[in-house]
Design an enzyme around this catalytic site. Structure first.
Site, PDB file in Angstrom:
ATOM      1  N   LYS A  21     -17.574 -15.795   5.313  1.00  0.00           N
ATOM      2  CA  LYS A  21     -18.893 -15.282   5.813  1.00  0.00           C
ATOM      3  C   LYS A  21     -20.054 -14.941   4.398  1.00  0.00           C
ATOM      4  CE  LYS A  21     -18.744 -14.177  10.442  1.00  0.00           C
ATOM      5  NZ  LYS A  21     -19.028 -13.006  11.416  1.00  0.00           N
ATOM      6  N   GLY A  58      -7.365  -9.026   0.979  1.00  0.00           N
ATOM      7  CA  GLY A  58      -6.031  -9.314   1.202  1.00  0.00           C
ATOM      8  C   GLY A  58      -5.626 -10.803   1.267  1.00  0.00           C
ATOM      9  N   ARG A  79       0.801  -1.352   0.085  1.00  0.00           N
ATOM     10  CA  ARG A  79       0.114   0.033  -0.044  1.00  0.00           C
ATOM     11  C   ARG A  79       0.894   1.253  -0.062  1.00  0.00           C
ATOM     12  NH1 ARG A  79      -5.292  -1.611   3.754  1.00  0.00           N
ATOM     13  NH2 ARG A  79      -6.737  -2.185   1.829  1.00  0.00           N
ATOM     14  N   GLY A 135     -12.648  -4.299   0.229  1.00  0.00           N
ATOM     15  CA  GLY A 135     -14.071  -3.957   0.539  1.00  0.00           C
ATOM     16  C   GLY A 135     -14.548  -2.795  -0.216  1.00  0.00           C
TER      17      GLY A 135
HETATM   18  P1  AMP Z   1     -12.860 -13.231   4.424  1.00  0.00           P
HETATM   19  O1  AMP Z   1     -12.162 -12.178   5.196  1.00  0.00           O
HETATM   20  O2  AMP Z   1     -14.526 -13.274   4.246  1.00  0.00           O
HETATM   21  O3  AMP Z   1     -12.383 -12.981   2.934  1.00  0.00           O
HETATM   22  O4  AMP Z   1     -12.446 -14.741   4.816  1.00  0.00           O
HETATM   23  C1  AMP Z   1     -11.201 -15.092   4.730  1.00  0.00           C
HETATM   24  C2  AMP Z   1     -10.957 -16.211   5.873  1.00  0.00           C
HETATM   25  O5  AMP Z   1     -12.005 -17.358   5.240  1.00  0.00           O
HETATM   26  C3  AMP Z   1      -9.558 -16.851   5.650  1.00  0.00           C
HETATM   27  O6  AMP Z   1      -8.971 -16.610   6.887  1.00  0.00           O
HETATM   28  C4  AMP Z   1      -9.995 -18.376   5.574  1.00  0.00           C
HETATM   29  O7  AMP Z   1      -9.063 -19.116   6.357  1.00  0.00           O
HETATM   30  C5  AMP Z   1     -11.265 -18.583   5.923  1.00  0.00           C
HETATM   31  N1  AMP Z   1     -11.921 -19.813   5.141  1.00  0.00           N
HETATM   32  C6  AMP Z   1     -11.813 -19.904   3.951  1.00  0.00           C
HETATM   33  N2  AMP Z   1     -12.496 -21.147   3.756  1.00  0.00           N
HETATM   34  C7  AMP Z   1     -12.961 -21.621   4.919  1.00  0.00           C
HETATM   35  C8  AMP Z   1     -13.625 -22.740   5.250  1.00  0.00           C
HETATM   36  N3  AMP Z   1     -14.202 -23.648   4.477  1.00  0.00           N
HETATM   37  N4  AMP Z   1     -13.970 -22.965   6.637  1.00  0.00           N
HETATM   38  C9  AMP Z   1     -13.401 -22.241   7.461  1.00  0.00           C
HETATM   39  N5  AMP Z   1     -12.877 -20.916   7.154  1.00  0.00           N
HETATM   40  C10 AMP Z   1     -12.550 -20.586   5.744  1.00  0.00           C
END
Ligand code: AMP
Length: 395
Positions: free
Chosen positions: A200, A351, A39, A374
């Protein structure tokens, strides 16, 4: 109307002017140093051009989440030091971002010199877009430049509140370049593939709803996929399912179907009984009780990578599995490689997706690496970013 550019600004003269640059220097920290300086590097073009034009540059950013308090471990001082190394010029540092001492430091700047302010979020007024705090910031500026793409989806004092109090405003080079690259997703050469992963559904529901009817193919991975599989009545074992989002997941599927688009979910999974390194893993098409899906399986990864090679435009945000652990990183790696090998115009944001691309040294094979995960997801929904709207009003 697009905001004024740096060209317009420099052409109309900035020598001797106090130019307040809101950058996004919210870098990851490791120990007492900077973990990754992407960045900072991304902010260099705007800073160099303003310096060469003789502006007196007042640089502001947030770092982390100090929640309105001065927290020594979230000081921007190390960032100022790294910036000075990268610029090859001294960067003075102010111990705060508003107040008499800071105003005096700004007055002491010579043409082409740099002063970095301390973390904006040491003051609660920043995130609250407090009008008095915004006025205090504006007292430091004859000209306002927003180059903080990664924060432009937030209506804060330094991105929105102060803008109306400064006579001349413009978009920095990074902000402008990000918007131009993301316009490709809004008006894509088709087929457009959108790959969305991460933890999520609830975080990404709005973007899923917007992209389901827009993308020719929407491919879902990461933990998010399990809420969609649950919506289809498939077994998900102990996988992360957001039970209260199952109806919304159904709505996303229906929106894609109604528009005649393809929505892809994993057809196989890397599963384990616990989320830990060095636990036994299996690849299964169906997730048994007591097991959880932690990565897309090899067949799914091959399908998603083939879609990337077939697409003319690709947007990717979010890992396909728990890529921080080697045993669950393969799906993300295969997808990253597919996106990099594709001739498509690709945009990668977020990220974790960027970390995966960088780990595999694939950065130079991607059309655009967005510095704002985001913000980029809000923009591709067709939403107006508050920081950009403020610049347009200030034109
Ligand atoms: P986000 O911040 O929503 O982009 O989510 C990223 C996080 O999702 C990372 O730390 C991954 O480890 C987690 N993640 C991805 N796939 C899975 C999964 N199948 N089960 C649990 N965590 C996950």
């Amino acid at each position: 109307m697009a905001p004024s550019t740096l060209e317009d600004l420099i052409a109309s003269g900035v020598r001797g002017q106090r130019v307040f640059v809101r950058a996004d220097l919210n870098v990851p920290l490791s120990g007492d140093g900077i973990g990754d300086d992407t960045r900072i590097r991304a902010s260099l073009p705007t800073l160099r051009r303003l310096g060469a034009a003789g502006a007196r540059i007042v640089l502001a950013s947030h770092l982390g989440r100090p929640k309105g308090e001065a927290k020594a471990n979230l000081s921007l001082h190390p960032v100022a030091r790294r910036l000075a190394e990268l610029l090859g010029r001294p960067v003075a540092f102010a111990p705060d971002c508003v107040g008499a001492e800071v105003e005096a430091a700004v007055q002491a700047l010579g043409d082409g010199e740099f002063l970095m302010l301390e973390n904006l979020r040491y003051h609660a007024g920043e995130e609250k877009n407090d009008s008095e705090f915004a006025r205090q910031l504006a007292r430091l500026a004859d000209v306002y430049v927003n180059d903080a793409f990664g924060t432009s989806h937030r209506a804060h004092a330094s991105t929105v509140g102060m803008v109306e109090h400064v006579g001349r405003v413009a978009a920095g080079d990074l902000l402008r370049s990000e918007l131009e690259h993301l316009d490709v997703i809004l008006h894509p050469e088709r087929p457009l593939l959108c790959l969305l992963g991460g933890a999520k559904v609830s975080d990404k529901l709005a973007v899923l709803e917007a992209l389901a009817p827009h993308a020719d193919v929407l491919a879902i991975g990461g933990a998010m996929a399990y809420t969609f599989l649950a919506a289809r009545g498939e077994p998900t074992g102990e996988s992360l399912v957001e039970a209260d989002r199952v109806d919304e997941a159904r709505r996303v599927v229906a929106a894609a179907e109604a528009a005649g688009r393809k929505l892809l979910l994993p057809v196989d999974h890397v599963i384990a009984q616990r989320l830990e390194a060095a636990v036994p893993t299996r690849v299964e098409k169906s997730i048994p009780d007591g097991w959880m899906g932690l990565d897309i399986g090899p067949e799914t990864a091959a399908i998603y990578a083939a879609e990337a090679r077939n697409a003319k435009t690709v947007l990717w945000n979010g890992p396909m599995g728990v890529f921080e652990i080697d045993a669950f990183a393969k799906g993300t790696e295969i997808v990253a490689t597919g996106v990099a090998e594709s001739a498509a115009n690709s945009v990668v944001g977020g990220g974790d997706s960027l970390a995966a691309i960088n780990q595999l040294s694939l950065g130079d094979k991607i059309g655009h690496l967005s510095t704002g995960g985001g913000a980029s997801l809000e923009y591709v929904q067709g939403l107006q970013l508050p920081g950009v709207a403020a610049l347009e009003r200030g034109r």
